[in-house]
Design a protein around this motif. Structure first.
Motif, PDB file in Angstrom:
ATOM      1  N   ASP A 136      41.861  28.064  24.157  1.00  0.00           N
ATOM      2  CA  ASP A 136      42.951  28.369  25.087  1.00  0.00           C
ATOM      3  C   ASP A 136      43.368  27.116  25.849  1.00  0.00           C
ATOM      4  OD1 ASP A 136      42.561  30.930  24.237  1.00  0.00           O
ATOM      5  OD2 ASP A 136      41.946  31.740  26.176  1.00  0.00           O
ATOM      6  N   GLU A 171      41.477  23.035  29.533  1.00  0.00           N
ATOM      7  CA  GLU A 171      41.080  23.595  28.246  1.00  0.00           C
ATOM      8  C   GLU A 171      39.605  23.993  28.198  1.00  0.00           C
ATOM      9  OE1 GLU A 171      43.037  21.936  24.601  1.00  0.00           O
ATOM     10  OE2 GLU A 171      43.481  20.260  25.948  1.00  0.00           O
ATOM     11  N   VAL A 186      45.713  25.852  29.324  1.00  0.00           N
ATOM     12  CA  VAL A 186      46.399  26.231  30.557  1.00  0.00           C
ATOM     13  C   VAL A 186      47.228  25.047  31.036  1.00  0.00           C
ATOM     14  CG1 VAL A 186      46.139  26.995  32.945  1.00  0.00           C
ATOM     15  CG2 VAL A 186      44.573  27.849  31.184  1.00  0.00           C
ATOM     16  N   HIS A 233      49.571  30.088  30.262  1.00  0.00           N
ATOM     17  CA  HIS A 233      48.293  30.243  29.548  1.00  0.00           C
ATOM     18  C   HIS A 233      48.596  30.526  28.083  1.00  0.00           C
ATOM     19  CE1 HIS A 233      44.503  31.984  28.159  1.00  0.00           C
ATOM     20  NE2 HIS A 233      43.922  31.523  29.251  1.00  0.00           N
ATOM     21  N   SER A 254      39.948  27.931  31.677  1.00  0.00           N
ATOM     22  CA  SER A 254      40.990  28.777  31.093  1.00  0.00           C
ATOM     23  C   SER A 254      40.710  30.249  31.351  1.00  0.00           C
ATOM     24  CB  SER A 254      41.123  28.504  29.593  1.00  0.00           C
ATOM     25  OG  SER A 254      39.935  28.827  28.903  1.00  0.00           O
TER      26      SER A 254
END
Length: 304
Positions: A253, A267, A255, A242, A272
């Motif tokens: 963020d 995303e 992942v 992450h 996320s």
């Protein structure tokens, strides 16, 4: 003419070469999309300004297509972006986005499914990683990495294996850089230290390497061990990474979910956030990072 106070701004995204080309391209792509929306211009119309298709505009706005300086200038004119500071920052970002990706020196060895992670992790403020089977790639020694890679790719030539090892082991360097290094919180299953990779000597040296890294990178690297007693919290079954970035308003963020023959990226905020909660729960039940060195010393004794 006074600047439009509601117009999107890119000034909050700094010009940071150490973050890599992909982060600059992705931040700028999203900004161009917001500028187009603010101007009330449809993608097809935007494409006409630079003589490309609507699909190409979409790829540009998703960071999947190159951003040519002349095209960006024409789009900014069409979107009425006139502020000199905004345009100067955009010029810097366009130039940075055109530089080689961090994985390109190892292009022959960098798997296609791993490249997005390799490209974006230098821009992360914080990385949380869970590895249920092996020492995380950032933290592997060369000999440990070679054995793991050769086990997955037994028919690959020695030169390619060596390139993959070099690519994997150099990733730790981003934690050593002077400017805005990421913080890595790595969680490993306790069985990692019982699963013999190579000889007992390989395991011994790998664990000593982890101890040395914890001492060297005490403000950038935090390592937690998840014992079997964590139960279902540790039953994720596959590696998870992450990424959270310094500028979340420009870079959401990311992942990374590793699979044996590939990877999946997430995303969307809802996705996320779900993986963030899963990893937070795992970190909460794993042995605290302050106790990791003692656990590693115990594991080291078992491989003497």
């Amino acid at each position: 003419m006074a600047a439009d106070p509601k117009a999107p701004s890119i000034l909050g995204f700094p010009h940071c070469p150490e973050w890599g080309a992909a982060a600059h391209r992705k931040a700028l792509a999203g900004h161009l999309r917001r500028c187009r929306d603010h101007a009330g211009i449809a993608p097809r119309q935007a494409g006409r300004f630079i003589h490309v298709s609507e699909a190409t505009v979409s790829r540009m706005e998703n960071g999947q297509a190159a951003l040519k300086p002349a095209d960006v200038e024409r789009l900014l004119d069409a979107y009425a972006v006139r502020d000199p500071q905004e345009r100067a920052r955009i010029t810097d970002l366009v130039q940075e986005a055109a530089k080689p990706e961090v994985w390109q020196p190892y292009a022959n060895a960098a798997p296609l499914t791993l490249r997005p992670l390799l490209a974006m992790e230098p821009a992360a403020r914080r990385i949380i990683s869970y590895e249920p089977q092996l020492v995380p790639g950032w933290l592997q020694t060369e000999e440990y990495a070679e054995i793991v890679i050769r086990a997955v790719h037994p028919t690959r030539p020695a030169r390619e294996i060596a390139e993959r090892v070099a690519l994997r082991t150099q990733r730790i360097e981003m934690l050593r850089r002077a400017a805005s290094p990421p913080v890595l919180l790595a969680v490993m299953d306790s069985e990692v230290f019982r699963r013999q990779v190579g000889t007992p000597g390989v395991m011994y040296r790998q664990i000593r390497h982890l101890l040395a890294l914890l001492e060297e990178l005490r403000y950038q690297l935090y390592l937690q061990i998840a014992p079997l007693t964590v139960g279902a919290a540790g039953a994720i079954g596959h590696p998870v990474v992450h990424l959270r970035f310094f500028t979340p308003q420009y870079l959401p963020d990311m992942v990374y979910l590793e699979q044996y023959e590939g990877a999946v990226y997430r995303e969307k905020p809802s996705e996320s956030e779900r993986y963030q909660a899963i990893l937070n729960n795992l970190c909460g039940v794993a042995t605290p990072a302050a106790q990791t060195s003692a656990l590693l010393e115990d594991a080291l004794a078992a491989w003497r």
